[in-house]
Every structure is written in C-alpha cells, then in structure tokens.
Design a protein around this motif. Structure first.
Motif, PDB file in Angstrom:
ATOM      1  N   GLY A   1      -2.480  -1.414  13.623  1.00  0.00           N
ATOM      2  CA  GLY A   1      -1.183  -0.980  13.079  1.00  0.00           C
ATOM      3  C   GLY A   1      -1.172  -0.818  11.573  1.00  0.00           C
ATOM      4  N   LEU A   2      -1.995  -1.623  10.892  1.00  0.00           N
ATOM      5  CA  LEU A   2      -1.912  -1.644   9.434  1.00  0.00           C
ATOM      6  C   LEU A   2      -2.213  -0.261   8.848  1.00  0.00           C
ATOM      7  CD1 LEU A   2      -1.421  -3.878   7.256  1.00  0.00           C
ATOM      8  CD2 LEU A   2      -3.858  -3.700   6.800  1.00  0.00           C
ATOM      9  N   ALA A   3      -1.369   0.165   7.924  1.00  0.00           N
ATOM     10  CA  ALA A   3      -1.476   1.458   7.238  1.00  0.00           C
ATOM     11  C   ALA A   3      -1.113   2.643   8.131  1.00  0.00           C
ATOM     12  CB  ALA A   3      -2.849   1.676   6.612  1.00  0.00           C
ATOM     13  N   ALA A   4      -0.638   2.373   9.336  1.00  0.00           N
ATOM     14  CA  ALA A   4      -0.101   3.444  10.182  1.00  0.00           C
ATOM     15  C   ALA A   4       1.381   3.170  10.442  1.00  0.00           C
ATOM     16  CB  ALA A   4      -0.859   3.523  11.506  1.00  0.00           C
ATOM     17  N   ILE A   5       1.719   1.888  10.510  1.00  0.00           N
ATOM     18  CA  ILE A   5       3.093   1.447  10.759  1.00  0.00           C
ATOM     19  C   ILE A   5       3.409   0.394   9.705  1.00  0.00           C
ATOM     20  CG2 ILE A   5       4.630   0.312  12.431  1.00  0.00           C
ATOM     21  CD1 ILE A   5       2.603   1.198  14.606  1.00  0.00           C
ATOM     22  N   GLU A   6       4.617   0.436   9.184  1.00  0.00           N
ATOM     23  CA  GLU A   6       4.954  -0.453   8.067  1.00  0.00           C
ATOM     24  C   GLU A   6       4.671  -1.930   8.375  1.00  0.00           C
ATOM     25  OE1 GLU A   6       9.081  -0.543   6.393  1.00  0.00           O
ATOM     26  OE2 GLU A   6       7.807  -0.292   4.612  1.00  0.00           O
ATOM     27  N   LEU A   7       4.124  -2.606   7.393  1.00  0.00           N
ATOM     28  CA  LEU A   7       3.928  -4.054   7.487  1.00  0.00           C
ATOM     29  C   LEU A   7       3.916  -4.589   6.061  1.00  0.00           C
ATOM     30  CD1 LEU A   7       1.893  -6.143   9.851  1.00  0.00           C
ATOM     31  CD2 LEU A   7       1.334  -6.413   7.444  1.00  0.00           C
TER      32      LEU A   7
END
Ligand SMILES: Cc1ncc(COP(=O)(O)O)c(C=O)c1O
Length: 386
Positions: A171-177
C-alpha cells in the motif's frame, strides 16, 4: 513477434530505465564512505515516503521477512495479539505471530471489504486491563484489492497501549499513509511494489514507544534484531552485507519519487484505480470490492459466469504478453487482479484494457469493442484538462 511484456502484477512491478541503469554499476565496499552516503540518502528518502521522522531499518528480505522482523522484535512469546484480517496477507501476519508463540485472536472481515473501525473499537474497549499487546493490520490487502482505513482504525484504538503494527507492503506510496501523524507504531513495506525496484528489500519503521518495548522483548534473534541494525546504522552501515545493486536502484527510485512528489504519486494511483474500475464496469464485469474500500494499487475482478479467470489470464499472456495476477486460495480461477502500482504508465493501462475486451469477446462475453477503453480515455482526458 511477442514484443515487450506488460507486467500488471501487484508486485513485482515494472522498473524504470533510470533505475535499471543505476543498478548496473560495480560493487563497492559496503563499509566504505560511498555506501555510507547512499545509505543515509535512502534512509532519509524512505522516511519521507513513510512520512516519518522515527527509526527506519532496511533488511535484505522480502515483505514477509519484514513482517517476521516486526513480530520477533515487538511481540514476545505469550503476548496477546489482535490480528485484523481481510485476506491472505492479514492471515499471514497473524500466522507469523502465532508461530512465534503469541496468543493470536483473529478478527476476520469478509474478503473484498475493509475492517470496520466500530467493531475494532468495541473489541478494544472490552480489553479493560490492557491484555492486548499488539494489533496487527494490513494497509492494502493485495489478495482482494481492498484497503483498510488505517487512520480510522488507529483512532478506534484510542489510548489503548497496544502497539499498532501495519503491513503496508503493497500500500505504501500507492494509498495514503501517514505514520507519525496517525500514530502508527510499526510499519513494514517492500521494495517490489510502489518503490519501483526489484524484490529483495524490506523496510521497517518503528517509533520510540515500539523501541522501548523491543528492548524488553523475549525472542531469540540475530538477523532481525533491531538493536543490531540501529547500532550499525549509527556508523552509516548495515549489520550484514547489503544487496548493493538494490541500494543503487532504491537511491534512483527515491529520487524519481521525490521529484514527482508523494501527493502527485498518490493522485496518479487514484487515477489508475478510476480508469480501471470505470472501464471494467463498462465492460459488464463485476468488481470484487466496493468503491469505498477499493485499492489504488490493485483491482480484483470477477470473471464472468462460466469463464474461469485463469483462462482469461492465459489468453492475455499468450496473445498479448500481458501478465495479470490470479486469485489466491479460495479465489483461484474466480477473480483476476490487475496491479496498477509503481511504474505503470497510463497508456499501458489503456492497451491492457483494449486487449481485455478482445479476450472477453473471445470467451463469449458480450460487449461492444471499445466500451471500456473509451471510459478510461475519458478519465485520462479529464485528468489532463484539470
Ligand atoms: C500486503 C502484503 N503483505 C506481505 C506480502 C509478502 O511479501 P513478499 O511476497 O515480498 O514476502 C505481500 C506480497 O505481495 C503483500 O502484498
């Protein structure tokens, strides 16, 4: 002629030329000044992607290695752990914790959905004596294409002392975190996803609170030991011989990512999700996840009734050199997955959607050629007009 392949897996993902060229360099002394500079630059860069100022270590490992590193450092045998799962990778995190002797309580949500923060809150509120030592969760569930609302679930924990440990491998760098702003204690990710480099590196960030707990941890460990990693990092080195070529690649990929800007990267991934979802809908296909929890990294699609998803994938590969992912476990031959994270270009998506229409027709699914492609083009056109 076969031509170039279209790699649309949710990892490994395509590698930019710049990264490939950067990796094609001679080996250097990993205990020398040049590597030290590279290490410092990449640690700083990865922290920016995590939006953290806390600790970060890089392991020569796949994502699963990173999950194991998190478990052996931050969970002691006998600890009670709440493992929230929405698919295969949530199950894996739970299983690793169980293998290392944690008392794992699973909290399962239907595949294709995200975890419900209210249910998590209710469970946590029952734990009046703070018996739960850690909560495990997946950011983006790669096996289904659903993501968890990490911010809301973290809020649901309130001031419960359990460590909140997030598998953000895909998910990291594709979906906000936002690790620090959201109060995430441990976050794991991997190189072969949105970082646009080959498999082989796992990143693990952890805050001071987690580090204090780590210092009292009861597991035997060496390779994964955070204390060892930090000791070497303070000297500008890694504890073990690092895969130097991957570090070259990571350095270049991070430069590309920071040039583009994290917000722009997230917007680009959200656009890919829209292009793919709207287009597949227009082709008359059923998506496996609801819009509200649909991932910007990967889209899962149900094959039309009577058509196995593996047949579709086989045809796409043989006729167009397009590589799509299949379904895992109970979803094998039921869904196929289109990865759209990292170095995926918008026109590649248009080509893949065009090929999918031809494939669906070949398998007897009724549609008008171009119907899905047009929708994706419209989204692209609107994005360019903004
Ligand atoms: C969310 C998630 N967690 C963990 C992993 C495991 O990573 P690896 O296969 O690199 O060990 C993956 C791999 O796809 C993943 O997507």
């Amino acid at each position: 002629m076969k031509g170039a392949q279209y790699l649309l897996l949710p990892g490994p993902t395509p590698i930019p030329q710049r990264v490939a060229r950067a990796m094609d360099r001679p080996m250097i002394n990993h205990r020398g000044p040049v590597f030290k500079e590279i290490l410092e630059e990449v640690i700083d860069g990865v922290k920016k992607i995590y939006r953290t100022k806390e600790h970060l270590l890089i392991y020569p490992a796949s994502g699963t290695g990173g999950l194991e590193a998190a478990v052996v450092n931050f969970i002691s045998p006998g600890d009670k752990v709440l493992a929230i799962s929405i698919g295969v990778f949530g199950d894996r995190f739970a299983e690793i914790a169980a293998q290392f002797g944690a008392q794992v309580e699973k909290m399962d949500f239907a595949w294709g959905t995200g975890a419900d923060p209210e249910q998590v809150k209710a469970r946590i509120e029952q734990d009046k004596n703070g018996e739960i030592k850690a909560v495990l969760i997946t950011h983006n569930e790669t096996s289904t294409g659903a993501f968890n609302d990490i911010k809301s679930i973290r809020e649901a924990l309130g001031d419960h002392p359990a460590l909140f440990m997030v598998d953000a491998v895909s998910g990291l760098a594709a979906i906000e975190l936002r690790m620090d702003e959201w109060g995430l204690d441990v976050v794991i990710s991997g190189s072969q996803k949105a970082f646009m480099i080959p498999p082989g590196l796992s990143f693990m960030a952890f805050n001071e609170r987690a580090l204090k707990i780590q210092q009292k941890n009861q597991n035997n460990k060496y390779y994964w030991d955070v204390s060892l990693g930090l000791q070497y990092l303070a000297k500008g080195q890694t504890a073990v011989t690092p895969p130097i070529s991957l570090y070259y690649g990571l350095q270049e990929a991070l430069r590309m990512m920071l040039e583009e800007g994290l917000d722009n990267i997230l917007t680009r991934h959200a656009k890919y999700r829209e292009m793919v979802r709207v287009s597949l809908n227009a082709m008359g296909l059923q998506l496996f996840t609801e819009d509200g929890c649909a991932s910007s990294a990967v889209t899962s699609v149900l094959a039309p009734a009577g058509i196995g998803s593996n047949g579709i994938r086989k045809y796409m590969l043989e006729e167009f050199n397009i590589i799509l992912a299949g379904g895992q476990q109970s979803l094998d031959n039921v869904i196929f997955r289109l990865g759209h994270l990292g170095y995926v270009r918008e026109l590649d998506l248009i080509s893949v959607l065009a090929a999918l229409e031809i494939t669906l027709l070949k398998f007897g699914h009724s549609l008008e050629l171009g119907v899905g492609v047009k929708k994706a083009q419209e989204i692209l056109q609107n994005a360019k007009a903004d």
